[in-house]
Design a protein around this motif. Structure first.
Motif, mmCIF file in Angstrom:
data_model
loop_
_atom_site.group_PDB
_atom_site.id
_atom_site.type_symbol
_atom_site.label_atom_id
_atom_site.label_comp_id
_atom_site.label_asym_id
_atom_site.label_seq_id
_atom_site.Cartn_x
_atom_site.Cartn_y
_atom_site.Cartn_z
ATOM 1 N N GLY A 96 1.138 10.623 -15.432
ATOM 2 C CA GLY A 96 0.454 10.719 -16.750
ATOM 3 C C GLY A 96 -0.351 9.112 -16.781
ATOM 4 O O GLY A 96 0.067 8.238 -16.200
ATOM 5 N N MET A 97 -1.831 9.197 -17.298
ATOM 6 C CA MET A 97 -2.480 8.182 -17.700
ATOM 7 C C MET A 97 -1.564 6.776 -19.067
ATOM 8 O O MET A 97 -0.158 7.128 -19.198
ATOM 9 N N GLY A 98 -1.786 5.748 -17.192
ATOM 10 C CA GLY A 98 -1.006 4.554 -17.912
ATOM 11 C C GLY A 98 0.418 4.200 -16.898
ATOM 12 O O GLY A 98 1.084 3.159 -17.015
ATOM 13 N N GLN A 99 0.882 4.858 -15.986
ATOM 14 C CA GLN A 99 2.045 5.399 -15.352
ATOM 15 C C GLN A 99 2.189 4.650 -14.341
ATOM 16 O O GLN A 99 1.008 4.073 -13.499
ATOM 17 N N ILE A 100 3.222 4.161 -14.099
ATOM 18 C CA ILE A 100 3.513 3.127 -12.510
ATOM 19 C C ILE A 100 4.521 3.626 -11.377
ATOM 20 O O ILE A 100 5.593 4.113 -12.301
ATOM 21 N N ALA A 101 3.616 4.451 -10.439
ATOM 22 C CA ALA A 101 4.406 4.573 -9.374
ATOM 23 C C ALA A 101 4.832 3.398 -8.168
ATOM 24 O O ALA A 101 3.968 2.931 -7.856
ATOM 25 N N ILE A 102 6.578 3.665 -8.202
ATOM 26 C CA ILE A 102 6.798 2.548 -7.604
ATOM 27 C C ILE A 102 7.437 3.593 -5.714
ATOM 28 O O ILE A 102 8.025 4.523 -6.530
ATOM 29 N N THR A 103 6.965 3.013 -4.752
ATOM 30 C CA THR A 103 7.073 4.334 -3.657
ATOM 31 C C THR A 103 7.154 3.280 -2.384
ATOM 32 O O THR A 103 6.798 2.322 -2.059
ATOM 33 N N SER A 104 8.107 4.028 -1.065
ATOM 34 C CA SER A 104 8.252 3.152 -0.055
ATOM 35 C C SER A 104 8.022 3.894 1.029
ATOM 36 O O SER A 104 8.523 5.798 0.910
ATOM 37 N N ASP A 105 6.793 4.095 1.605
ATOM 38 C CA ASP A 105 6.080 5.684 2.785
ATOM 39 C C ASP A 105 6.921 4.915 3.642
ATOM 40 O O ASP A 105 7.393 3.285 4.351
ATOM 41 N N LEU A 106 7.748 5.730 4.479
ATOM 42 C CA LEU A 106 8.378 5.567 5.855
ATOM 43 C C LEU A 106 7.924 6.706 7.181
ATOM 44 O O LEU A 106 7.836 7.838 6.601
ATOM 45 N N TYR A 107 7.206 6.789 8.620
ATOM 46 C CA TYR A 107 7.116 7.002 9.570
ATOM 47 C C TYR A 107 7.517 6.343 10.859
ATOM 48 O O TYR A 107 7.031 5.037 10.968
ATOM 49 N N GLY A 108 7.735 7.299 11.053
ATOM 50 C CA GLY A 108 8.047 6.990 13.118
ATOM 51 C C GLY A 108 6.930 7.394 13.759
ATOM 52 O O GLY A 108 7.024 9.005 13.556
ATOM 53 N N THR A 109 6.562 7.231 14.928
ATOM 54 C CA THR A 109 5.403 7.824 16.058
ATOM 55 C C THR A 109 6.411 7.620 17.181
ATOM 56 O O THR A 109 6.764 6.889 17.965
ATOM 57 N N MET A 110 6.292 8.612 18.443
ATOM 58 C CA MET A 110 5.862 8.398 19.835
ATOM 59 C C MET A 110 5.006 8.697 19.968
ATOM 60 O O MET A 110 3.537 9.680 19.649
ATOM 61 N N ALA A 111 4.377 7.430 20.737
ATOM 62 C CA ALA A 111 2.673 7.544 20.780
ATOM 63 C C ALA A 111 2.482 7.099 22.515
ATOM 64 O O ALA A 111 3.047 5.986 22.741
ATOM 65 N N TYR A 112 1.151 7.312 22.651
ATOM 66 C CA TYR A 112 0.021 6.202 23.757
ATOM 67 C C TYR A 112 -0.522 5.881 22.784
ATOM 68 O O TYR A 112 -1.424 6.470 23.009
ATOM 69 N N THR A 113 -0.574 4.188 23.233
ATOM 70 C CA THR A 113 -1.251 3.487 22.701
ATOM 71 C C THR A 113 -3.225 3.046 24.254
ATOM 72 O O THR A 113 -2.244 2.547 24.636
ATOM 73 N N SER A 114 -4.041 3.611 23.138
ATOM 74 C CA SER A 114 -5.220 3.047 24.531
ATOM 75 C C SER A 114 -5.759 1.425 24.158
ATOM 76 O O SER A 114 -6.672 1.049 25.323
ATOM 77 N N PHE A 120 7.642 3.608 20.717
ATOM 78 C CA PHE A 120 8.177 3.826 19.796
ATOM 79 C C PHE A 120 7.230 2.950 18.236
ATOM 80 O O PHE A 120 8.359 1.717 18.402
ATOM 81 N N SER A 121 7.186 4.193 17.499
ATOM 82 C CA SER A 121 7.238 2.828 16.574
ATOM 83 C C SER A 121 7.183 3.008 14.788
ATOM 84 O O SER A 121 7.408 4.343 14.898
ATOM 85 N N ILE A 122 7.528 2.135 14.436
ATOM 86 C CA ILE A 122 8.260 1.991 13.178
ATOM 87 C C ILE A 122 7.594 1.562 12.111
ATOM 88 O O ILE A 122 7.353 0.683 12.365
ATOM 89 N N SER A 123 7.010 2.626 10.958
ATOM 90 C CA SER A 123 6.473 1.507 10.078
ATOM 91 C C SER A 123 7.124 1.464 8.573
ATOM 92 O O SER A 123 7.360 2.554 7.846
ATOM 93 N N LEU A 124 6.934 0.352 7.836
ATOM 94 C CA LEU A 124 7.385 1.005 6.400
ATOM 95 C C LEU A 124 6.187 0.198 5.052
ATOM 96 O O LEU A 124 5.525 -0.524 5.327
ATOM 97 N N LYS A 125 5.886 0.805 4.617
ATOM 98 C CA LYS A 125 4.754 0.524 3.425
ATOM 99 C C LYS A 125 5.711 0.736 2.202
ATOM 100 O O LYS A 125 5.146 1.451 1.393
ATOM 101 N N ASP A 147 8.173 -6.512 22.019
ATOM 102 C CA ASP A 147 7.691 -5.279 20.845
ATOM 103 C C ASP A 147 7.082 -6.301 20.072
ATOM 104 O O ASP A 147 6.449 -7.809 20.142
ATOM 105 N N ASP A 148 5.951 -5.404 18.967
ATOM 106 C CA ASP A 148 5.611 -5.723 18.553
ATOM 107 C C ASP A 148 5.532 -5.646 17.162
ATOM 108 O O ASP A 148 6.288 -4.686 16.468
ATOM 109 N N VAL A 149 5.173 -7.086 15.988
ATOM 110 C CA VAL A 149 4.910 -6.884 14.928
ATOM 111 C C VAL A 149 4.053 -6.724 14.130
ATOM 112 O O VAL A 149 3.421 -7.719 13.920
#
Length: 187
Positions: A41-59, A67-72, A100-102
């Motif tokens: 609805g117009m004027g609403q404020i939503a507060i969220t937290s997205d979380l995802y993890g990946t297993m990947a090869y980085t070029s 393995f990387s994990i992200s929190l937003k 490890d990378d941050v």
């Protein structure tokens, strides 16, 4: 410019999709007012937290597999019915055999909530941000497209998940396809 048959078919398909999405959005306006506390609805404020993890090869430069994990943590404001503008902070780490990378970053994003029924909606968002990775002292531009499906369990509370794509542009280019989860509330 002369258009061939394939181009006309693509144009007709695109026009059909736009018209069906518009009709669905008009129908969803009535759904958004039922049972779910009118998320979007117009004027609403939503507060969220997205979380995802990946297993990947980085070029890009670095150790490769990991393995990387992200929190937003994110805040979005609905400018008008179902149309949001917001921002998020990126907190991520990649765990590898080496160091490890941050990563830290800030992102702005826009989205549009589409009601599918009384309790379920999809909230596609497009974000643009800048981030810095400690490994290799790398700063990059990040573009993210996500489309989480939200289940509105109670008024002002939802959970969900869905596909996402993150592309990093800078010293090296990286693209990650992932499934993310989201927990949030709104007022």
């Amino acid at each position: 410019m002369k258009w061939n048959r394939m181009q006309w078919q693509a144009l007709a398909l695109g026009a059909g999709l736009v018209l069906s999405l518009e009709a669905r959005a008009q129908e969803a306006d009535t759904l958004g007012t039922q049972g779910s506390g009118n998320f979007g609805g117009m004027g609403q404020i939503a507060i969220t937290s997205d979380l995802y993890g990946t297993m990947a090869y980085t070029s890009v430069e670095g150790p490769g597999d990991g393995f990387s994990i992200s929190l937003k943590p994110s805040v979005d404001y609905f400018l008008k019915e179902n149309l949001s503008l917001g921002g998020s902070v990126l907190l991520a780490t990649t765990i590898t055999d080496g160091d490890d990378d941050v990563s830290l970053g800030l992102r702005v994003r826009g989205g549009y909530n589409i009601w599918l029924n009384e309790k379920v909606s999809v909230w596609p968002k497009l974000g643009l941000g800048v981030a810095h990775s400690g490994a290799g002292d790398r700063t990059y531009l990040e573009i993210e497209l996500s489309a989480p499906f939200l289940v509105h369990l109670a008024p002002h509370f939802f959970v969900g998940g869905g596909p996402g794509l993150v592309t990093q542009l800078g010293d090296g280019t990286l693209a990650q396809l992932h499934i993310s989860t989201v927990v949030g509330g709104y007022f």
